[in-house]
Design a protein around this motif. Structure first.
Motif, mmCIF file in Angstrom:
data_model
loop_
_atom_site.group_PDB
_atom_site.id
_atom_site.type_symbol
_atom_site.label_atom_id
_atom_site.label_comp_id
_atom_site.label_asym_id
_atom_site.label_seq_id
_atom_site.Cartn_x
_atom_site.Cartn_y
_atom_site.Cartn_z
ATOM 1 N N VAL A 1 -7.117 1.222 1.509
ATOM 2 C CA VAL A 1 -6.224 0.790 2.576
ATOM 3 C C VAL A 1 -6.038 1.950 3.556
ATOM 4 O O VAL A 1 -5.525 3.012 3.186
ATOM 5 N N LEU A 2 -6.478 1.729 4.784
ATOM 6 C CA LEU A 2 -6.304 2.719 5.843
ATOM 7 C C LEU A 2 -4.951 2.489 6.500
ATOM 8 O O LEU A 2 -4.700 1.436 7.085
ATOM 9 N N ALA B 1 0.829 -1.203 0.000
ATOM 10 C CA ALA B 1 0.000 0.000 0.000
ATOM 11 C C ALA B 1 0.862 1.252 0.000
ATOM 12 O O ALA B 1 0.944 1.976 0.979
ATOM 13 N N THR B 2 1.548 1.504 -1.061
ATOM 14 C CA THR B 2 2.343 2.714 -1.165
ATOM 15 C C THR B 2 1.575 3.757 -1.946
ATOM 16 O O THR B 2 0.775 3.460 -2.816
ATOM 17 N N THR B 3 1.813 5.011 -1.613
ATOM 18 C CA THR B 3 1.088 6.099 -2.252
ATOM 19 C C THR B 3 1.294 6.098 -3.766
ATOM 20 O O THR B 3 0.395 6.412 -4.526
ATOM 21 N N SER B 4 2.524 5.722 -4.229
ATOM 22 C CA SER B 4 2.807 5.758 -5.658
ATOM 23 C C SER B 4 1.952 4.765 -6.433
ATOM 24 O O SER B 4 1.673 4.961 -7.613
ATOM 25 N N GLU B 5 1.536 3.676 -5.789
ATOM 26 C CA GLU B 5 0.727 2.669 -6.462
ATOM 27 C C GLU B 5 -0.761 3.012 -6.408
ATOM 28 O O GLU B 5 -1.543 2.500 -7.199
ATOM 29 N N ALA B 6 -1.157 3.814 -5.462
ATOM 30 C CA ALA B 6 -2.568 4.126 -5.277
ATOM 31 C C ALA B 6 -3.053 5.113 -6.340
ATOM 32 O O ALA B 6 -2.279 5.880 -6.915
ATOM 33 N N LEU B 7 -4.365 5.084 -6.599
ATOM 34 C CA LEU B 7 -4.970 6.056 -7.504
ATOM 35 C C LEU B 7 -4.924 7.447 -6.900
ATOM 36 O O LEU B 7 -4.645 8.437 -7.570
ATOM 37 N N PHE B 8 -5.223 7.534 -5.600
ATOM 38 C CA PHE B 8 -5.079 8.772 -4.839
ATOM 39 C C PHE B 8 -5.155 8.423 -3.363
ATOM 40 O O PHE B 8 -5.532 7.308 -2.984
ATOM 41 N N SER B 9 -4.782 9.378 -2.525
ATOM 42 C CA SER B 9 -4.806 9.179 -1.077
ATOM 43 C C SER B 9 -5.429 10.396 -0.406
ATOM 44 O O SER B 9 -5.363 11.515 -0.936
ATOM 45 N N PHE B 10 -6.011 10.174 0.774
ATOM 46 C CA PHE B 10 -6.588 11.293 1.527
ATOM 47 C C PHE B 10 -6.420 11.052 3.022
ATOM 48 O O PHE B 10 -6.310 9.919 3.491
ATOM 49 N N PHE C 1 -4.680 9.605 13.774
ATOM 50 C CA PHE C 1 -5.073 10.081 12.448
ATOM 51 C C PHE C 1 -4.677 9.010 11.458
ATOM 52 O O PHE C 1 -4.033 8.018 11.809
ATOM 53 N N GLY C 2 -5.089 9.187 10.222
ATOM 54 C CA GLY C 2 -4.759 8.181 9.229
ATOM 55 C C GLY C 2 -4.717 8.728 7.823
ATOM 56 O O GLY C 2 -5.140 9.863 7.559
ATOM 57 N N THR C 3 -4.195 7.912 6.930
ATOM 58 C CA THR C 3 -4.207 8.200 5.497
ATOM 59 C C THR C 3 -4.822 6.997 4.800
ATOM 60 O O THR C 3 -4.444 5.851 5.074
ATOM 61 N N ILE C 4 -5.798 7.255 3.941
ATOM 62 C CA ILE C 4 -6.453 6.175 3.201
ATOM 63 C C ILE C 4 -6.000 6.225 1.753
ATOM 64 O O ILE C 4 -6.115 7.253 1.084
ATOM 65 N N HIS C 5 -5.440 5.100 1.299
ATOM 66 C CA HIS C 5 -4.975 4.965 -0.080
ATOM 67 C C HIS C 5 -6.046 4.224 -0.873
ATOM 68 O O HIS C 5 -6.512 3.152 -0.460
ATOM 69 N N VAL C 6 -6.429 4.778 -2.001
ATOM 70 C CA VAL C 6 -7.530 4.248 -2.802
ATOM 71 C C VAL C 6 -6.991 3.545 -4.042
ATOM 72 O O VAL C 6 -6.187 4.107 -4.796
#
Length: 350
Positions: free
Chosen positions: A328-329, A13-22, A317-322
């Motif tokens: 993925v939280l 679950a890396t940000t580079s692989e995700a469509l976007f993150s929030f 807090f968290g970051t959710i990768h889509v």
């Protein structure tokens, strides 16, 4: 909390692989006062340090390069109203949010209404409805424009699309409520009537003896107009094969929260959501120790732990990768990592 469905593994679950993150954060409840306890005198509250937790979260999100952040309400504590510090406290928190590189979507909770009227909030920086997606505006949404004769009668709900095929919907869980409304409005009078029918206690914040324990003053619910609007949004999303994430301050599934921290008419909201196939997740705050369940319709319900009851040595807090098939939280501190597959992708990594 359903530990069986919790996943502490965010495989790949890396940000580079995700469509976007929030980013996600709930119940900051900042106040310039010494630590205290909740209304039951059990859980410690870290009023001043909540600002430090927010600062850490913003630094993390700026490094992660999130596309946006969801702030789930109760941004400052209700004690600020007693201290006559509401605007000062809000200003301090908003100054921290100005350091965030991404836009923030603010949700309204009960503590917003302890400090401010609904009319005040409509004209404040906590009204982020200007970030809504303009392509789809349903008929019922147009009818509830805040330019009406009585803006306080309208609900604070909107939707936005961070990218094609993904839609986010913010609900107003205090649309039906006696909090923040002028006592002369119809919604206030209807809300008070409903609350007193369900709760005969002298203290309307007490669930003592109640059959439906969610009917306390610090909760609220959704009007039929808002539910009709949600139904229109989800019908549009179904037709266009979109994934939908819904959020509000109050949880709507009893297995994701306690029975005194549910929206009044949570069953009505669930009925609308379950009549559509596009919804993948419902995100909420309000319950400071968090919760989770995957319901029988394949909708994930995540209740975020609150900043206010997070010790200085931890985080919340968290970051959710889509992704195309899952969200993925990636949690920090008290918020657990979790993999949430969309309907049709129900293989969990345990």
């Amino acid at each position: 909390m359903d530990d069986d469905n919790n996943c502490s593994c965010t495989q790949g679950a890396t940000t580079s692989e995700a469509l976007f993150s929030f980013g996600v954060i709930a119940d900051i409840q900042y106040a310039d006062r010494e630590d205290g306890y909740d209304f039951c005198g059990l859980n410690r509250r870290y009023y001043k340090h909540s600002l430090c937790h927010l600062q850490s979260a913003i630094e993390d999100w700026n490094r992660t390069d999130v596309q946006f952040v969801l702030q789930f309400g109760d941004i400052i504590d209700g004690c600020n109203a007693e201290l006559k510090m509401s605007e000062t406290a809000l200003g301090r928190v908003l100054e921290e949010f100005k350091k965030l590189k991404a836009p923030v979507h603010h949700i309204w909770g009960n503590h917003e209404f302890y400090n401010f009227s609904r009319d005040y909030l409509v004209d404040s920086a906590l009204n982020t409805k200007y970030l809504q997606e303009q392509t789809f505006l349903s008929n019922s949404y147009r009818d509830q424009s805040s330019t009406g004769d009585d803006a306080s009668e309208f609900y604070y709900a909107y939707q936005f699309c961070p990218m094609s095929k993904f839609r986010f919907v913010i609900l107003d869980a205090y649309d039906i409520s006696i909090l923040g409304r002028d006592t002369s409005t119809k919604k206030y009078q209807d809300s008070l009537k409903l609350l007193r029918e369900k709760n005969q206690n002298e203290n309307l914040n007490s669930p003592s003896g109640l059959v439906e324990r969610q009917f306390v003053q610090f909760n609220g619910g959704f009007s039929q107009e808002q539910l009709d609007w949600l139904d229109e949004v989800l019908t549009y999303a179904d037709k266009n094969q979109e994934r939908v994430v819904i959020m509000g301050h109050i949880p709507i599934h009893p297995n994701s929260t306690s029975d005194v921290a549910l929206a009044w008419n949570y069953k009505d909201a669930l009925s609308v959501i379950h009549s559509h196939h596009s919804v993948v997740c419902f995100l909420a705050g309000h319950l400071h120790f968090g919760g989770y369940c995957l319901d029988s319709y394949g909708v994930h319900h995540v209740t975020l732990d609150g900043i206010i009851e997070t010790p200085p040595e931890s985080h919340a807090f968290g970051t959710i990768h889509v992704y195309h098939d899952r969200m993925v939280l990636e949690g920090r501190g008290r918020i657990l990592d979790r993999v949430m597959h969309y309907k049709g992708y129900q293989t969990f990594h345990r």
